[in-house]
Write an enzyme that holds these catalytic residues in place. Structure first.
Site, PDB file in Angstrom:
ATOM      1  N   ASN A  44      66.821 -12.868  40.137  1.00 34.57           N
ATOM      2  CA  ASN A  44      67.081 -13.778  39.684  1.00 34.57           C
ATOM      3  C   ASN A  44      67.956 -13.517  37.831  1.00 34.57           C
ATOM      4  O   ASN A  44      67.102 -13.421  37.393  1.00 34.57           O
ATOM      5  CB  ASN A  44      66.771 -15.258  39.930  1.00 34.57           C
ATOM      6  CG  ASN A  44      65.957 -15.319  41.488  1.00 34.57           C
ATOM      7  OD1 ASN A  44      66.660 -14.950  42.326  1.00 34.57           O
ATOM      8  ND2 ASN A  44      64.769 -16.188  41.427  1.00 34.57           N
ATOM      9  N   HIS A  97      68.251  -8.165  37.022  1.00 32.04           N
ATOM     10  CA  HIS A  97      69.375  -8.646  37.055  1.00 32.04           C
ATOM     11  C   HIS A  97      70.542  -9.468  35.954  1.00 32.04           C
ATOM     12  O   HIS A  97      71.543  -9.697  35.586  1.00 32.04           O
ATOM     13  CB  HIS A  97      70.022  -8.712  38.386  1.00 32.04           C
ATOM     14  CG  HIS A  97      69.654  -8.655  39.258  1.00 32.04           C
ATOM     15  ND1 HIS A  97      70.157  -8.755  40.389  1.00 32.04           N
ATOM     16  CD2 HIS A  97      69.803  -7.091  39.846  1.00 32.04           C
ATOM     17  CE1 HIS A  97      69.885  -7.783  41.211  1.00 32.04           C
ATOM     18  NE2 HIS A  97      69.622  -6.453  40.833  1.00 32.04           N
ATOM     19  N   CYS A 148      82.599 -12.917  20.416  1.00 30.16           N
ATOM     20  CA  CYS A 148      81.848 -11.988  19.024  1.00 30.16           C
ATOM     21  C   CYS A 148      82.721 -12.801  17.814  1.00 30.16           C
ATOM     22  O   CYS A 148      83.942 -12.697  17.509  1.00 30.16           O
ATOM     23  CB  CYS A 148      81.587 -10.945  19.751  1.00 30.16           C
ATOM     24  SG  CYS A 148      80.714  -9.816  18.507  1.00 30.16           S
ATOM     25  N   THR A 201      63.579 -12.942  48.729  1.00 31.10           N
ATOM     26  CA  THR A 201      64.224 -11.811  49.188  1.00 31.10           C
ATOM     27  C   THR A 201      65.311 -10.950  49.802  1.00 31.10           C
ATOM     28  O   THR A 201      63.991 -11.228  51.048  1.00 31.10           O
ATOM     29  CB  THR A 201      64.494 -10.550  47.566  1.00 31.10           C
ATOM     30  OG1 THR A 201      65.591  -9.588  48.067  1.00 31.10           O
ATOM     31  CG2 THR A 201      63.315 -10.598  47.712  1.00 31.10           C
TER      32      THR A 201
HETATM   33  P1  OAD Z   1      69.711 -13.382  48.875  1.00 28.46           P
HETATM   34  O1  OAD Z   1      70.447 -14.411  49.404  1.00 28.46           O
HETATM   35  O2  OAD Z   1      70.375 -12.447  49.524  1.00 28.46           O
HETATM   36  O3  OAD Z   1      68.537 -13.980  50.148  1.00 28.46           O
HETATM   37  C1  OAD Z   1      67.793 -14.426  50.054  1.00 28.46           C
HETATM   38  C2  OAD Z   1      66.499 -14.657  51.038  1.00 28.46           C
HETATM   39  O4  OAD Z   1      65.354 -15.940  50.436  1.00 28.46           O
HETATM   40  C3  OAD Z   1      66.910 -14.822  52.061  1.00 28.46           C
HETATM   41  O5  OAD Z   1      66.190 -13.652  52.774  1.00 28.46           O
HETATM   42  C4  OAD Z   1      66.155 -15.798  52.306  1.00 28.46           C
HETATM   43  O6  OAD Z   1      65.663 -16.173  54.709  1.00 28.46           O
HETATM   44  C5  OAD Z   1      65.496 -16.353  51.727  1.00 28.46           C
HETATM   45  N1  OAD Z   1      64.706 -17.935  51.344  1.00 28.46           N
HETATM   46  C6  OAD Z   1      66.040 -18.713  51.593  1.00 28.46           C
HETATM   47  N2  OAD Z   1      65.472 -20.075  51.158  1.00 28.46           N
HETATM   48  C7  OAD Z   1      63.947 -19.773  50.887  1.00 28.46           C
HETATM   49  C8  OAD Z   1      62.771 -20.846  50.495  1.00 28.46           C
HETATM   50  N3  OAD Z   1      62.645 -21.713  50.134  1.00 28.46           N
HETATM   51  N4  OAD Z   1      61.900 -19.980  50.522  1.00 28.46           N
HETATM   52  C9  OAD Z   1      61.318 -18.427  50.370  1.00 28.46           C
HETATM   53  N5  OAD Z   1      63.125 -17.776  50.805  1.00 28.46           N
HETATM   54  C10 OAD Z   1      63.732 -18.533  51.544  1.00 28.46           C
HETATM   55  O7  OAD Z   1      69.384 -13.252  47.749  1.00 28.46           O
HETATM   56  P2  OAD Z   1      68.499 -12.296  46.976  1.00 28.46           P
HETATM   57  O8  OAD Z   1      67.879 -11.255  47.800  1.00 28.46           O
HETATM   58  O9  OAD Z   1      67.792 -12.663  45.869  1.00 28.46           O
HETATM   59  O10 OAD Z   1      72.325  -9.799  42.129  1.00 28.46           O
HETATM   60  O11 OAD Z   1      69.587 -11.170  46.550  1.00 28.46           O
HETATM   61  C11 OAD Z   1      69.731  -9.883  45.560  1.00 28.46           C
HETATM   62  C12 OAD Z   1      71.077  -9.903  44.882  1.00 28.46           C
HETATM   63  O12 OAD Z   1      72.415  -9.882  45.508  1.00 28.46           O
HETATM   64  C13 OAD Z   1      70.893 -11.192  43.774  1.00 28.46           C
HETATM   65  O13 OAD Z   1      70.160 -10.941  42.668  1.00 28.46           O
HETATM   66  C14 OAD Z   1      72.692 -11.192  42.955  1.00 28.46           C
HETATM   67  C15 OAD Z   1      73.066 -10.472  44.260  1.00 28.46           C
HETATM   68  O14 OAD Z   1      74.456 -10.093  44.862  1.00 28.46           O
HETATM   69  C16 OAD Z   1      73.416 -10.128  41.759  1.00 28.46           C
HETATM   70  O15 OAD Z   1      74.100 -10.747  41.081  1.00 28.46           O
HETATM   71  C17 OAD Z   1      73.285  -8.281  40.848  1.00 28.46           C
END
Ligand code: OAD
Length: 231
Positions: A93, A110, A137, A177
């Site tokens: 995050n 990230h 800058c 995630t």
């Molecule tokens: P995602 O949006 O891909 O996944 C979010 C996850 O959180 C999913 O598996 C949901 O089921 C879960 N979820 C949602 N609400 C929840 C809750 N209240 N409690 C527990 N789990 C919950 O997000 P990330 O895996 O973080 O990268 O995505 C990875 C990266 O993709 C991000 O850091 C970003 C994006 O492109 C960059 O910006 C480089």
């Protein structure tokens, strides 16, 4: 002082960690990549084409994050850190929500919405607030958000740092995630291969659920309920 049977704990967090604070996730319903075209707002080409457009998009994100507050899950991690010698957060995050809950030792894979950098001068500045305090800058070049956009390389030193911490931990807890974005998606396997007990907390199964010793279908805000008897 350690009050648990685990000596090194890693929380590995993604957008689902902040979802109940009101910060949108990336994928799934309400995910920001459904609403916004990343090619217009979240890649170096877009920034080179129209820096102010990209910076304004990030100001909208900053404002929406500042309108949100850390929840009980963030607070639980922060409290655990106070009573335990070795708790690290490795997060995908960029919202700084762990730090706002009082947590330190946060490795941001990230980058951060609150950092700007000048690629010409190789400087990073902290800039917290809805609007950027400056968009250029002193050298005259536009400052860009120090976050990983589509097509960017991750900072290899940060990945190395996270990887070393994860290889040494004996409790690895993945929260919110989807586990589809690399290299972060490889961390649960790394923890498992090095003998850590691995727990996943997510509102649904993920592509990586099969790796974990325990899969808890539940909310990030309820970590305490899920974990208090284990940690
Ligand atoms: P995602 O949006 O891909 O996944 C979010 C996850 O959180 C999913 O598996 C949901 O089921 C879960 N979820 C949602 N609400 C929840 C809750 N209240 N409690 C527990 N789990 C919950 O997000 P990330 O895996 O973080 O990268 O995505 C990875 C990266 O993709 C991000 O850091 C970003 C994006 O492109 C960059 O910006 C480089």
């Amino acid at each position: 002082m350690n009050n648990t049977k685990y000596s090194k704990i890693v929380f590995f967090t993604g957008a689902g960690m902040s979802a109940e604070s009101g910060v949108p996730t990336y994928r799934g319903s309400g995910g920001i990549w459904h609403k916004y075209n990343w090619e217009e707002f979240a890649c170096q080409k877009a920034f080179d084409r129209n820096p102010t457009n990209v910076l304004e998009f990030h100001e909208v994100r900053r404002k929406s994050v500042l309108d949100c507050q850390p929840h009980n899950g963030h607070k639980f991690i922060s409290e655990l850190q106070k009573s335990h010698d070795d708790v690290t957060i490795v997060t995908q995050n960029i919202d700084g929500m762990h730090q706002r809950a009082g947590t330190d030792n946060v490795v941001e894979l990230h980058g951060s919405l609150w950092h700007l950098r000048c690629d010409k001068c190789s400087i990073i500045i902290e800039d917290i607030g809805e609007s950027f305090s400056k968009m250029k800058c002193d050298c005259g070049k536009y400052l860009r958000p120090d976050i990983v956009w589509f097509g960017d390389m991750l900072n290899s030193q940060i990945i190395q740092q996270a990887s070393e911490i994860i290889q040494e931990c004996d409790l690895f807890i993945s929260i919110g995630t989807s586990g589809v974005v690399w290299p972060a998606a490889g961390f649960p396997q790394e923890a498992k291969s090095n003998g850590a007990y691995c727990i996943e907390i997510n509102t649904e199964q993920t592509e990586l659920s099969y790796l974990f010793d325990e899969v808890i279908i539940g909310k990030a805000s309820e970590i305490k309920k899920h974990l208090s008897f284990r940690t």
